[in-house]
Design an enzyme around this catalytic site. Structure first.
Site, PDB file in Angstrom:
ATOM      1  N   LYS A 252       0.863  -0.954  -0.009  1.00  0.00           N
ATOM      2  CA  LYS A 252       0.136  -0.033  -0.088  1.00  0.00           C
ATOM      3  C   LYS A 252       0.880   1.353   0.018  1.00  0.00           C
ATOM      4  CE  LYS A 252      -4.051   2.082   2.286  1.00  0.00           C
ATOM      5  NZ  LYS A 252      -3.696   3.519   2.143  1.00  0.00           N
ATOM      6  N   ARG A 257      -3.396   9.024  -5.323  1.00  0.00           N
ATOM      7  CA  ARG A 257      -4.154   8.270  -6.286  1.00  0.00           C
ATOM      8  C   ARG A 257      -4.298   8.969  -7.433  1.00  0.00           C
ATOM      9  NH1 ARG A 257      -8.827   4.271  -4.680  1.00  0.00           N
ATOM     10  NH2 ARG A 257      -9.202   3.328  -6.714  1.00  0.00           N
ATOM     11  N   ARG A 272      -8.215  11.439  -6.895  1.00  0.00           N
ATOM     12  CA  ARG A 272      -9.051  10.436  -6.748  1.00  0.00           C
ATOM     13  C   ARG A 272     -10.335  11.345  -6.420  1.00  0.00           C
ATOM     14  NH1 ARG A 272      -8.609   7.443  -1.029  1.00  0.00           N
ATOM     15  NH2 ARG A 272     -10.598   7.558  -0.168  1.00  0.00           N
ATOM     16  N   GLU A 302      -0.600   4.883  -7.755  1.00  0.00           N
ATOM     17  CA  GLU A 302      -0.254   5.472  -6.755  1.00  0.00           C
ATOM     18  C   GLU A 302       0.959   6.595  -7.182  1.00  0.00           C
ATOM     19  OE1 GLU A 302      -2.434   5.725  -4.391  1.00  0.00           O
ATOM     20  OE2 GLU A 302      -1.429   6.668  -2.593  1.00  0.00           O
ATOM     21  N   ARG A 419     -17.334   1.265  -1.813  1.00  0.00           N
ATOM     22  CA  ARG A 419     -16.277   1.028  -0.719  1.00  0.00           C
ATOM     23  C   ARG A 419     -16.907  -0.531  -0.289  1.00  0.00           C
ATOM     24  NH1 ARG A 419     -12.951   3.298   2.575  1.00  0.00           N
ATOM     25  NH2 ARG A 419     -13.861   5.302   2.304  1.00  0.00           N
TER      26      ARG A 419
HETATM   27  P1  AMP Z   1      -7.186   4.789   2.424  1.00  0.00           P
HETATM   28  O1  AMP Z   1      -6.725   6.489   1.661  1.00  0.00           O
HETATM   29  O2  AMP Z   1      -6.439   4.912   3.444  1.00  0.00           O
HETATM   30  O3  AMP Z   1      -8.661   4.576   2.407  1.00  0.00           O
HETATM   31  O4  AMP Z   1      -6.670   3.909   1.205  1.00  0.00           O
HETATM   32  C1  AMP Z   1      -6.870   3.741   0.093  1.00  0.00           C
HETATM   33  C2  AMP Z   1      -5.990   4.251  -1.007  1.00  0.00           C
HETATM   34  O5  AMP Z   1      -4.668   3.624  -0.657  1.00  0.00           O
HETATM   35  C3  AMP Z   1      -6.340   4.176  -2.358  1.00  0.00           C
HETATM   36  O6  AMP Z   1      -7.173   5.046  -2.572  1.00  0.00           O
HETATM   37  C4  AMP Z   1      -5.052   4.648  -2.970  1.00  0.00           C
HETATM   38  O7  AMP Z   1      -4.934   5.810  -3.312  1.00  0.00           O
HETATM   39  C5  AMP Z   1      -3.757   3.827  -2.106  1.00  0.00           C
HETATM   40  N1  AMP Z   1      -3.119   2.643  -2.589  1.00  0.00           N
HETATM   41  C6  AMP Z   1      -1.819   2.495  -2.367  1.00  0.00           C
HETATM   42  N2  AMP Z   1      -1.387   1.374  -2.786  1.00  0.00           N
HETATM   43  C7  AMP Z   1      -2.522   0.729  -3.403  1.00  0.00           C
HETATM   44  C8  AMP Z   1      -2.723  -0.273  -3.904  1.00  0.00           C
HETATM   45  N3  AMP Z   1      -1.813  -1.265  -4.071  1.00  0.00           N
HETATM   46  N4  AMP Z   1      -3.976  -0.743  -4.397  1.00  0.00           N
HETATM   47  C9  AMP Z   1      -5.025   0.167  -4.192  1.00  0.00           C
HETATM   48  N5  AMP Z   1      -4.968   1.079  -3.387  1.00  0.00           N
HETATM   49  C10 AMP Z   1      -3.697   1.626  -3.135  1.00  0.00           C
END
Ligand code: AMP
Length: 586
Positions: A252, A257, A272, A302, A419
């Site tokens: 991650k 994004r 995003r 990303e 989601r």
């Molecule tokens: P969060 O913002 O904490 O809800 O985490 C989701 C975000 O993680 C996504 O919107 C992406 O921007 C980011 N992200 C980073 N690495 C990945 C990955 N391998 N697959 C999907 N999302 C990722």
């Protein structure tokens, strides 16, 4: 259609806090409108002229709007300004002065929706020298022919403060009822919206061609797809159980994004929130143009800031240097990026959003010609918790926030705009419940005292409940803010200040000031408890209790990349509460 009909609907919508009533008023308006106007009406009710990704904003500064009001009403700028200080809302002030004027004039040409839209469009598109005068006279002309209520809404629209509280999902409900044959058809309209991100176009198609037209909606390069989002869990065992014993686990990355659309030589990048951010990343554009092996493609990656010398990944905050209009070439040299690609949604005429993830993942490896600056996200296939745990440890050591675990089942499609449990995040901070972070929406504040006099002292924060499309409070935070934060927050928030609790905010607490849900900040909580005064997860765990975060602290991270609807959800809060209990129980 007369614009006064729209103003009348706005008045009714503003006066209610019930979503069902709001929908009814919207349906009435849609039903009465000519089908060729529906698209414009939908954009207007959202305070826009085009979908966000087009990037055309009406954007008139309050000062200029005030001058137009003076011109149209015949009162001095000074008098209007004085009243504005009292009301804090130029719309309301405008209505007052236009009312005074109305008593002394008799006729004017009634405004049509068409004329209002076209004039606003001219205002939005006028640039360069002389544009300020042109905008002023266009707006003043419109206001001169408006009745007081119309003038109020026109002014709010041009200054970006319409804020009727009609969410996208409410508009979709309205369209389903008015043209789809019933509320249950919203699901089809939602899919069309999720893959086009254009509510106006969905409205136009369903009004003119019904559901048949909606079924023909296709993923198209150039039109952003609303992003798929992840749920969260806090142990490898739970994650694998949820995903049927197997997953593709990916690094991650902590960056921004980006959804890249390649159309021959042309490349467009969306954030995003689906704003066009192509200008910020000329290097990203080059990587996509030269290293995506397809004529047309839509991919997601990303964008991560990397050290210019060592190539090492840097934290998300470093990307701030790229959020600028000028000097981008220099910023690019000093703050280079690498794209870590994790999705492919479209390749040369093929919509891949319906394919299960393993197939998309294979395609991804084929379509990306990897270099130092564009790489497929690191991943493993995991079938037992130990493997997952090991990978997690490895990524955390490598500076990552954690991992993304993705379903490999037959139904693991790309769920645009949703989601769901097909993606599950497992982040470093979930490991100890005492340091969890959440992204919450600021919905209210109390004035500061003592050292904080003149700014805000405490903020009321809410999680998002997508089922009901409302924001539910979880905590009040007053710790972790530096002096600079306390200065910056009013700047960020005051644009969204409203005179009453927002219709989509569910709060039992009284605040000095309310905000339209918009600003998202990251909070680190110490623990979670049941609470009778917070509305998040009310009655879920216990009757008459919600869940609250105790001892919250601002981490310093403004989640400007997140819209209010992207905040931590009620469901996630419940999950965190339950996993905390599990840990305490042993
Ligand atoms: P969060 O913002 O904490 O809800 O985490 C989701 C975000 O993680 C996504 O919107 C992406 O921007 C980011 N992200 C980073 N690495 C990945 C990955 N391998 N697959 C999907 N999302 C990722």
């Amino acid at each position: 259609m007369k614009y006064s009909r729209i103003a009348e609907a706005y008045e009714k919508i503003e006066a209610t806090t019930k979503r069902l009533e709001m929908t009814d008023y919207l349906v009435e308006l849609l039903n009465e409108s000519r089908t060729d106007l529906i698209e414009k009406i939908v954009y207007l009710t959202q305070g826009k002229l085009y979908p966000d990704f087009v990037g055309i904003e009406i954007g008139i500064a309050e000062k200029l709007a005030l001058r137009a009001v003076a011109k149209a009403s015949g009162y001095s700028e000074k008098a209007i300004e004085k009243d504005l200080q009292k009301t804090g809302d130029l719309g309301e002030t405008t209505q007052k002065f236009m009312n005074k004027k109305a008593q002394s004039t008799f006729f004017s040409t009634p405004l049509t929706v068409q004329r209002v839209y076209e004039t606003l469009d001219k205002i939005a598109n006028s640039t360069g020298s002389g544009s300020v005068d042109l905008k002023l006279s266009l707006l003043a002309g419109l206001l001169s022919d408006a009745n007081p209520s119309e003038a109020k809404y026109i002014v709010r629209t041009v200054t970006g403060s319409l804020r009727l509280g009609i969410a996208d999902m409410t508009v979709l409900d309205g369209l389903a009822i008015a043209f789809g044959g019933g509320k249950e058809t919203r699901i089809q309209l939602e899919r069309a919206y999720n893959i086009s991100s254009d509510l106006g176009r969905v409205a136009k198609v369903v009004a003119n061609q019904g559901l048949e037209g909606i079924e023909k909606f296709k993923v198209m390069p150039g039109e952003p797809i609303r992003p798929m989002l992840a749920e969260r869990l806090s142990s490898s065992e739970d994650i694998l159980e949820k995903l049927g014993g197997k997953c593709i686990a990916e690094y991650k990355y902590d960056g921004e994004r980006v959804q890249a659309h390649k159309m021959g030589d042309k490349v467009v990048l969306f954030s995003r929130r689906l704003e066009n951010i192509t200008e910020q990343y000329p290097d990203g554009v080059e990587y996509i143009r030269n290293h995506v092996k397809a004529k047309e493609a839509i991919i997601e990656a990303e964008a991560v800031a990397v050290d210019a010398q060592t190539g090492e990944m840097k934290p998300f905050q470093e990307l701030m240097h790229r959020r600028r209009k000028y000097g981008i070439q220099q910023a690019m040299q000093e703050h280079p990026i690498t794209l870590f690609v994790f999705e492919v949604l479209y390749v040369d005429g093929n919509d891949l959003t319906y394919e299960p993830y393993p197939i998309r993942h294979e395609q991804l490896k084929h379509v990306i010609d990897e270099t130092k600056h564009i790489q497929v996200a690191q991943s493993i296939v995991a079938t037992n918790p130990e493997q997952l745990e090991q990978f997690f440890e490895k990524t955390v050591e490598g500076g990552s926030e954690g991992i993304m675990c993705k379903s490999t089942n037959d139904d693991s499609v790309y769920q645009a705009g949703a989601r769901g449990w097909l993606w599950i995040k497992y982040k470093r901070d979930y490991r100890t419940e005492m340091t969890d972070t959440v992204d919450l929406v600021v919905v209210g504040a109390l004035h500061g005292r003592g050292k904080r006099a003149g700014t805000y002292g405490t903020f009321l924060l809410a999680a998002y409940n997508p089922d009901e499309d409302i924001f539910e409070t979880v905590t009040k935070v007053g710790t972790g803010f530096t002096d600079a934060d306390l200065q910056k927050l009013p700047e960020l928030l005051n644009k969204h200040r409203i005179s009453h609790k927002h219709s989509r905010v569910n709060s039992m607490l009284d605040m000095d000031v309310w905000f339209e849900p918009s600003v998202v900040i990251e909070i680190r909580g110490a623990e979670m408890t049941l609470s009778p005064v917070h509305t998040c997860a009310m009655n879920v765990i216990r009757e008459d209790s919600g869940v609250a975060i105790r001892f919250p602290r601002f981490t310093g991270k403004y989640r400007i990349d997140k819209a209010a609807e992207d905040a931590t959800t009620t469901e996630e809060v419940i999950e965190m509460y339950r996993s905390q209990l599990k840990k305490i129980d042993g």
